[in-house]
Design a protein around this motif. Sequence first.
Motif, PDB file in Angstrom:
ATOM      1  N   ARG A  95       7.999  47.093 -44.548  1.00 43.71           N
ATOM      2  CA  ARG A  95       7.360  46.329 -43.406  1.00 43.71           C
ATOM      3  C   ARG A  95       8.082  46.425 -41.980  1.00 43.71           C
ATOM      4  O   ARG A  95       9.265  46.802 -41.879  1.00 43.71           O
ATOM      5  CB  ARG A  95       7.548  44.744 -43.829  1.00 43.71           C
ATOM      6  CG  ARG A  95       8.691  44.254 -43.738  1.00 43.71           C
ATOM      7  CD  ARG A  95       8.881  42.872 -44.474  1.00 43.71           C
ATOM      8  NE  ARG A  95       9.291  41.736 -43.382  1.00 43.71           N
ATOM      9  CZ  ARG A  95       9.553  40.674 -43.532  1.00 43.71           C
ATOM     10  NH1 ARG A  95       9.746  40.215 -44.715  1.00 43.71           N
ATOM     11  NH2 ARG A  95      10.065  39.792 -42.642  1.00 43.71           N
ATOM     12  N   PHE A  96       7.346  46.238 -41.075  1.00 40.06           N
ATOM     13  CA  PHE A  96       7.990  46.167 -39.739  1.00 40.06           C
ATOM     14  C   PHE A  96       8.306  44.532 -39.492  1.00 40.06           C
ATOM     15  O   PHE A  96       7.375  43.761 -39.686  1.00 40.06           O
ATOM     16  CB  PHE A  96       7.027  46.580 -38.676  1.00 40.06           C
ATOM     17  CG  PHE A  96       7.103  48.183 -38.415  1.00 40.06           C
ATOM     18  CD1 PHE A  96       7.822  48.631 -37.478  1.00 40.06           C
ATOM     19  CD2 PHE A  96       6.201  49.051 -39.159  1.00 40.06           C
ATOM     20  CE1 PHE A  96       7.971  50.184 -37.410  1.00 40.06           C
ATOM     21  CE2 PHE A  96       6.244  50.357 -39.045  1.00 40.06           C
ATOM     22  CZ  PHE A  96       6.895  50.950 -38.028  1.00 40.06           C
ATOM     23  N   ASP A  97       9.253  44.293 -38.537  1.00 41.86           N
ATOM     24  CA  ASP A  97       9.369  42.986 -38.075  1.00 41.86           C
ATOM     25  C   ASP A  97       9.637  43.107 -36.468  1.00 41.86           C
ATOM     26  O   ASP A  97      10.367  43.713 -35.969  1.00 41.86           O
ATOM     27  CB  ASP A  97      10.718  42.506 -38.748  1.00 41.86           C
ATOM     28  CG  ASP A  97      10.628  41.865 -40.156  1.00 41.86           C
ATOM     29  OD1 ASP A  97       9.737  41.063 -40.449  1.00 41.86           O
ATOM     30  OD2 ASP A  97      11.051  42.612 -41.197  1.00 41.86           O
ATOM     31  N   VAL A  98       8.830  42.250 -35.991  1.00 35.81           N
ATOM     32  CA  VAL A  98       8.826  41.662 -34.601  1.00 35.81           C
ATOM     33  C   VAL A  98      10.225  40.676 -34.557  1.00 35.81           C
ATOM     34  O   VAL A  98       9.762  39.463 -35.162  1.00 35.81           O
ATOM     35  CB  VAL A  98       7.795  41.316 -33.918  1.00 35.81           C
ATOM     36  CG1 VAL A  98       8.131  41.015 -32.346  1.00 35.81           C
ATOM     37  CG2 VAL A  98       6.918  42.628 -34.071  1.00 35.81           C
ATOM     38  N   GLU A  99      11.359  40.959 -34.138  1.00 35.86           N
ATOM     39  CA  GLU A  99      12.394  39.828 -34.218  1.00 35.86           C
ATOM     40  C   GLU A  99      12.210  38.592 -33.191  1.00 35.86           C
ATOM     41  O   GLU A  99      12.362  39.146 -32.119  1.00 35.86           O
ATOM     42  CB  GLU A  99      13.768  40.405 -34.355  1.00 35.86           C
ATOM     43  CG  GLU A  99      14.061  41.610 -35.241  1.00 35.86           C
ATOM     44  CD  GLU A  99      13.836  40.929 -36.842  1.00 35.86           C
ATOM     45  OE1 GLU A  99      13.725  39.782 -37.046  1.00 35.86           O
ATOM     46  OE2 GLU A  99      13.937  41.905 -37.834  1.00 35.86           O
TER      47      GLU A  99
ATOM     48  N   GLY B 266      17.169  36.789 -36.210  1.00 38.23           N
ATOM     49  CA  GLY B 266      16.094  37.408 -37.320  1.00 38.23           C
ATOM     50  C   GLY B 266      16.334  38.523 -37.695  1.00 38.23           C
ATOM     51  O   GLY B 266      15.974  38.996 -38.737  1.00 38.23           O
ATOM     52  N   GLY B 267      17.017  39.501 -37.202  1.00 40.85           N
ATOM     53  CA  GLY B 267      17.447  40.670 -37.519  1.00 40.85           C
ATOM     54  C   GLY B 267      18.996  40.926 -38.022  1.00 40.85           C
ATOM     55  O   GLY B 267      19.451  41.728 -38.014  1.00 40.85           O
ATOM     56  N   GLY B 268      19.517  39.738 -38.337  1.00 37.59           N
ATOM     57  CA  GLY B 268      20.921  39.667 -39.003  1.00 37.59           C
ATOM     58  C   GLY B 268      21.929  39.444 -38.140  1.00 37.59           C
ATOM     59  O   GLY B 268      21.625  38.746 -37.134  1.00 37.59           O
ATOM     60  N   ASP B 269      22.952  39.795 -38.705  1.00 41.62           N
ATOM     61  CA  ASP B 269      24.527  39.634 -37.816  1.00 41.62           C
ATOM     62  C   ASP B 269      25.036  40.858 -37.591  1.00 41.62           C
ATOM     63  O   ASP B 269      26.293  41.001 -37.299  1.00 41.62           O
ATOM     64  CB  ASP B 269      25.165  38.865 -38.505  1.00 41.62           C
ATOM     65  CG  ASP B 269      25.571  38.990 -39.862  1.00 41.62           C
ATOM     66  OD1 ASP B 269      25.393  40.155 -40.386  1.00 41.62           O
ATOM     67  OD2 ASP B 269      26.292  38.116 -40.825  1.00 41.62           O
TER      68      ASP B 269
ATOM     69  N   LEU C 219      12.558  45.716 -32.689  1.00 37.72           N
ATOM     70  CA  LEU C 219      11.481  45.987 -33.631  1.00 37.72           C
ATOM     71  C   LEU C 219      12.213  46.604 -34.825  1.00 37.72           C
ATOM     72  O   LEU C 219      12.987  47.602 -34.663  1.00 37.72           O
ATOM     73  CB  LEU C 219      10.343  47.090 -32.967  1.00 37.72           C
ATOM     74  CG  LEU C 219       9.501  47.485 -34.127  1.00 37.72           C
ATOM     75  CD1 LEU C 219       8.301  46.203 -34.436  1.00 37.72           C
ATOM     76  CD2 LEU C 219       8.473  48.413 -33.364  1.00 37.72           C
ATOM     77  N   HIS C 220      12.353  46.177 -35.800  1.00 39.57           N
ATOM     78  CA  HIS C 220      12.840  46.499 -36.968  1.00 39.57           C
ATOM     79  C   HIS C 220      11.693  47.309 -37.675  1.00 39.57           C
ATOM     80  O   HIS C 220      10.668  46.940 -38.198  1.00 39.57           O
ATOM     81  CB  HIS C 220      13.436  45.501 -37.905  1.00 39.57           C
ATOM     82  CG  HIS C 220      14.641  45.269 -37.975  1.00 39.57           C
ATOM     83  ND1 HIS C 220      15.356  44.150 -37.711  1.00 39.57           N
ATOM     84  CD2 HIS C 220      15.830  46.271 -37.924  1.00 39.57           C
ATOM     85  CE1 HIS C 220      16.761  44.321 -37.595  1.00 39.57           C
ATOM     86  NE2 HIS C 220      16.865  45.375 -37.814  1.00 39.57           N
TER      87      HIS C 220
ATOM     88  N   VAL D 299       3.185  44.396 -40.250  1.00 33.84           N
ATOM     89  CA  VAL D 299       3.753  43.982 -39.141  1.00 33.84           C
ATOM     90  C   VAL D 299       4.057  42.371 -39.191  1.00 33.84           C
ATOM     91  O   VAL D 299       3.113  41.839 -39.072  1.00 33.84           O
ATOM     92  CB  VAL D 299       3.398  44.549 -37.733  1.00 33.84           C
ATOM     93  CG1 VAL D 299       4.413  44.034 -36.581  1.00 33.84           C
ATOM     94  CG2 VAL D 299       3.259  45.914 -38.023  1.00 33.84           C
ATOM     95  N   ARG D 300       5.355  41.947 -39.124  1.00 28.53           N
ATOM     96  CA  ARG D 300       5.457  40.374 -39.258  1.00 28.53           C
ATOM     97  C   ARG D 300       6.207  39.894 -38.288  1.00 28.53           C
ATOM     98  O   ARG D 300       7.219  40.540 -37.515  1.00 28.53           O
ATOM     99  CB  ARG D 300       6.409  40.288 -40.502  1.00 28.53           C
ATOM    100  CG  ARG D 300       5.916  40.805 -41.930  1.00 28.53           C
ATOM    101  CD  ARG D 300       4.798  39.997 -42.457  1.00 28.53           C
ATOM    102  NE  ARG D 300       4.250  40.616 -43.763  1.00 28.53           N
ATOM    103  CZ  ARG D 300       4.580  40.595 -44.910  1.00 28.53           C
ATOM    104  NH1 ARG D 300       5.926  39.621 -44.816  1.00 28.53           N
ATOM    105  NH2 ARG D 300       3.944  41.034 -45.886  1.00 28.53           N
TER     106      ARG D 300
END
Length: 437
Positions: A265-269, A359-362, A388-389, A326-327
């Motif tokens: 999946r893609f993620d919009v953070e 949202g994209g972690g640390d 964008l992930h 895409v989430r």
Amino acid sequence: MRPTHITAPVSRAPRRTRLAVLGTALLACAPLALAAVPASAAPAAAPPTVEEQRLDGAVPREILRRSGFDDVAPDFARALAGTRSLDQARRLAAEDGRRLWRRAVDRAQGRGPAGGDLSADDDRPLYWARLGMTRALREWRPAFSLAEGRRPDLVARLERGSRGQDSVELPTGSAVKRVVITGFDPFQLDSDIRRSNPSGAAALALDGTTIQTPAGPARVEAAVFPVRWEDFAGGTVERTLLPHFTPGPGRVDLFTTISQGRPGRFDVERTNGAWRGGSPDNVNLSRTGTVPVPRGLPTVTPQPQWTTTSLPYAALTATPTGRFPVRDNTSVTEIPAGGTEEADRPDGPTPGSTARAGGGGDYLSNEIAYRATLLRDAVRLRVPGGHLHTPVLSFGAGNTDPANGRVTDPSFVADRLAITAQIRSLLAVAVGAGGRP
């Protein structure tokens, strides 16, 4: 949506003539006293970094050979040996770095010979060739006196040039929208040295191209960043982006940092956090604590715990752009105001909380998003921007064991191409949506 159309630019020629010939000519007419420095007086070589030591493995050598990039480091080392002053070495490091970037972009975009049987879209030849060049700089024993501290500056010049960081060229005027994207090097190489990073591959494939969008044509310029905590602390992200975030005729209309994220999946953070979680980077260093803001660069005071995307996440998640979903990722991890324990929040941070993961972690994905959007806010840049992930890029069935696996396979290449194509479509949607969330 309909596929976007790409118009590839004419390859941008290097700005300076290669200095190896110049160095040879200068040596021929130089006084004998400058022709050489006794070995006992020559500056000592610097040890290779952890990243550079990985070059000795069979996989990096195969990737370089099968892409035709195995000549990069030896050619650079020979030219470097011919320099007779610090100024010559500086020019060579910067120009050969830019030349490597252009060569990688040209290969990814189908200009010039492929140079081997490795897929042209592969980002790994650039990564390993750059490391060969930086190792050559560390091993170099110049024929002139080199003051302490000068060698790191030469490495930095080469890094900037070979990452496209100093060659972002945005058009002026209102006829074309201006877009900047960034990618990353491969990482987690100690668990699988074969790894590629689709964000870096997309940067090479899209740099200097024009995509057609609902708002008209958009020029895309790209740069790639290292997976190293210390480079980020030193301001490499801000110094690359700042010239294109400040007012002027070539100011960016949209930006997005891109990295590899979750499987399938893609993620919009939506939200980025001001916290470093400490996972080892590409030189096996860990850093934990609040994201350090470099001195002398625009920022927001006091430093915020959170920054927020201004990308049009509603349009990006609602518009068909490719085979991966895409989430809109709104989750974070925080320490609530007045509390001491971490808590996961699926709908974003609560007022007064302390960041522990965006949202994209640390890791550095979150950090580049935090830095870019913090800089956006500091200079009051009112354009869509965020992170964008991409989906995780994996090897195909039967090729998952790094101990005896192949460096590439059809599934690996097909997925990387599909990710790049979807990034292109997502950019077209984002430009077309303008400033809408």
